[in-house]
Design a protein around this motif. Structure first.
Motif, short mmCIF file in Angstrom:
data_model
loop_
_atom_site.label_atom_id
_atom_site.label_comp_id
_atom_site.label_asym_id
_atom_site.label_seq_id
_atom_site.Cartn_x
_atom_site.Cartn_y
_atom_site.Cartn_z
N ASN A 1 45.81 36.45 31.02
CA ASN A 1 46.00 37.64 31.83
C ASN A 1 45.08 37.57 33.07
N GLN A 2 45.68 37.58 34.25
CA GLN A 2 44.93 37.54 35.49
C GLN A 2 45.13 38.83 36.30
N ASP A 3 45.38 39.93 35.61
CA ASP A 3 45.60 41.21 36.28
C ASP A 3 44.40 41.64 37.12
N GLY A 4 43.20 41.18 36.77
CA GLY A 4 42.00 41.54 37.53
C GLY A 4 42.04 41.01 38.97
N GLY B 1 33.56 32.98 47.93
CA GLY B 1 32.48 33.96 47.88
C GLY B 1 32.86 35.09 46.94
N PRO B 2 32.31 36.26 47.21
CA PRO B 2 32.62 37.41 46.34
C PRO B 2 34.11 37.75 46.37
N ILE B 3 34.63 38.12 45.23
CA ILE B 3 36.02 38.58 45.12
C ILE B 3 35.94 40.08 44.88
N THR B 4 36.64 40.84 45.73
CA THR B 4 36.57 42.29 45.64
C THR B 4 37.96 42.91 45.52
N VAL B 5 37.99 44.11 44.97
CA VAL B 5 39.20 44.91 44.91
C VAL B 5 38.80 46.29 45.43
N GLY B 6 39.38 46.70 46.54
CA GLY B 6 39.04 48.00 47.12
C GLY B 6 37.59 48.11 47.54
N GLY B 7 36.97 47.00 47.90
CA GLY B 7 35.58 47.02 48.34
C GLY B 7 34.56 46.88 47.23
N SER B 8 34.99 46.91 45.99
CA SER B 8 34.09 46.76 44.85
C SER B 8 34.32 45.40 44.22
N PRO B 9 33.31 44.88 43.52
CA PRO B 9 33.50 43.60 42.85
C PRO B 9 34.70 43.65 41.90
N ALA B 10 35.50 42.59 41.94
CA ALA B 10 36.67 42.50 41.07
C ALA B 10 36.21 42.28 39.63
N ALA C 1 48.91 37.22 49.64
CA ALA C 1 49.91 37.38 48.58
C ALA C 1 49.92 36.19 47.62
N MET C 2 48.71 35.71 47.28
CA MET C 2 48.65 34.62 46.30
C MET C 2 49.01 35.15 44.92
N VAL C 3 49.70 34.32 44.17
CA VAL C 3 50.11 34.67 42.80
C VAL C 3 49.77 33.50 41.90
N PRO C 4 49.59 33.74 40.60
CA PRO C 4 49.29 32.65 39.69
C PRO C 4 50.35 31.54 39.79
N GLY C 5 49.89 30.32 39.99
CA GLY C 5 50.77 29.16 40.10
C GLY C 5 51.52 29.09 41.42
N GLY C 6 51.14 29.92 42.39
CA GLY C 6 51.83 29.94 43.68
C GLY C 6 51.50 28.73 44.54
N ALA C 7 52.17 28.65 45.68
CA ALA C 7 52.04 27.51 46.59
C ALA C 7 50.69 27.52 47.32
N ASP C 8 50.30 26.32 47.73
CA ASP C 8 49.10 26.19 48.56
C ASP C 8 49.31 26.93 49.88
N GLN C 9 48.24 27.53 50.39
CA GLN C 9 48.26 28.18 51.70
C GLN C 9 47.14 27.59 52.55
N ALA C 10 47.44 27.35 53.80
CA ALA C 10 46.49 26.69 54.71
C ALA C 10 45.30 27.58 55.02
#
Length: 166
Positions: free
Chosen positions: A150-153, A99-108, A67-76
């Motif tokens: 815009n970081q909607d991707g 590594g690769p960033i995907t959405v629904g199994g396809s490249p983001a 659940a990372m969001v733009p400007g969100g807190a660091d996560q371990a």
């Protein structure tokens, strides 16, 4: 004037002295000879062998950053380094990459590694015995940067991480 018995006693004394002196002198001569030696030199060859190293495995521990969001807190980001050998292997550290960033199994589309920032883990610098070694906390963190665009991707994206031990 010496008596006959005193002359005989002196002869016996001289014989006894000779019997003791001759073997003693011979023993000293033989002992002196025993300390003589020949000097020499030489050389030779032999062999020995070494083992080999094998790659350790690095496995991310749960909970995974989510659940990372733009400007969100660091996560371990925590992990286990497993030495598959029974002998020690030196590990300096682990480097984490995106590594690769995907959405629904396809490249983001519209989401790249530059949308995220990673703080690298603490150095390990240790001889690891055979088996797993947990680094929890590892010191590593990830967060989504606020790119002010815009970081909607990156919505619902899976950010795959790579781990490289050295």
């Amino acid at each position: 004037m010496a008596t006959k018995s005193s002359v005989q006693q002196r002869r016996r004394s001289r014989r006894r002295a000779a019997l003791v002196l001759v073997p003693t002198v011979a023993g000293v001569f033989v002992a002196g000879t025993a300390f003589a030696y020949w000097s020499t030199s030489g050389s030779g060859t032999g062999t020995s062998s070494t083992g080999t190293s094998t790659a350790v495995t690095v496995t991310q521990l749960t909970p995974y950053p989510a659940a990372m969001v733009p400007g969100g807190a660091d996560q371990a980001i925590n992990f286990t380094v497993t030495n598959t050998l029974t002998t020690n292997q030196y590990v300096a550290g682990v480097l984490i990459g995106i590594g690769p960033i995907t959405v629904g199994g396809s490249p983001a589309v519209g989401c790249t590694a530059s949308d995220f920032a990673i703080t690298q883990p603490n150095a390990i610098n240790a001889d690891l015995t055979g088996g797993p070694h947990d680094y929890n906390p590892s010191g590593a963190k990830i967060h989504m940067v606020n790119a002010l665009t815009n970081q909607d991707g990156c919505k619902n994206a899976t950010v795959n991480l790579t781990f490289t031990a050295s």
